[in-house]
Design a protein around this motif. Structure first.
Motif: not given
Length: 194
Positions: A8-14, A57-59, A73-79
């Motif tokens: 399973t590919p890594p998913t984004n984290r928000y 968002g900031r990656n 994770f793929a992108n770790v999106v920091d708001v």
């Protein structure tokens, strides 16, 4: 656990950034309203609006030499709240009210606006990392026009017509290319859809 079917590919984290504050909107309106006659009236309104602290968002997990620092994770999106918007609008309208002639009402409205922002939402990542200077693009249609007409030609019968038109809605164009290797596709332009 992907079981026997593969990985399973890594998913984004928000996540919400520390010290995140609510965005602010500042608006100024100036208008004039003038009666030309007892039944005819015109007005004009100018509005200026500025948004500060808008969310984007900031990656925090862009690939470095093709490998992500946190492989879970793929992108770790920091708001974060450092984006902005600005807009100008001029609204012109005229109204004709003839109560003694079949209760007739006619109104027409025209608005021209220029509004832009450097964010497309709290979880949206800029195409160039943290460089927001290239992200500015239009957000509203440039021209809007509308009209309304109503009358009562005979007793107990009313007729109304409303029309509205506007120029095209802005949109993004995505290139399909990730030129800076951050895992996000570039947006080459934003169009105001004229």
């Amino acid at each position: 656990d992907a079981g026997l079917t593969g990985t399973t590919p890594p998913t984004n984290r928000y996540q919400l950034g520390s010290g995140l504050r609510l965005p602010e909107s500042r608006t100024m309106n100036v208008g004039v309203d003038q009666s030309i006659s007892q039944s005819f009236r015109v007005n004009a309104t100018y509005s200026y609006r500025r948004g500060v602290g808008l969310l984007r968002g900031r990656n925090l997990n862009p690939p470095v030499a093709g490998v992500r620092p946190d492989l879970r994770f793929a992108n770790v999106v920091d708001v974060v709240g450092d984006a902005a918007s600005r807009g100008h609008a001029l609204n012109l309208s005229a109204t004709l009210l003839l109560l003694n002639w079949h209760r007739t009402f006619f109104a027409v409205n025209y608005a021209i606006a220029s509004s832009e922002t450097n964010t497309t939402g709290a979880f949206s990542l800029p195409a160039n990392g943290d460089d927001l200077s290239t992200e500015w693009g239009p957000t509203v249609p440039r021209h809007r026009v509308g009209g309304s007409f109503s009358t009562q030609p005979i007793r107990n019968l009313g007729v109304s017509i409303n029309v509205r038109a506007q120029s095209g809605t802005p949109y993004n164009i995505t290139t399909g290319v990730d030129s800076n290797g951050d895992g996000c596709l570039d947006r080459c332009a934003q169009s105001n859809g004229h």
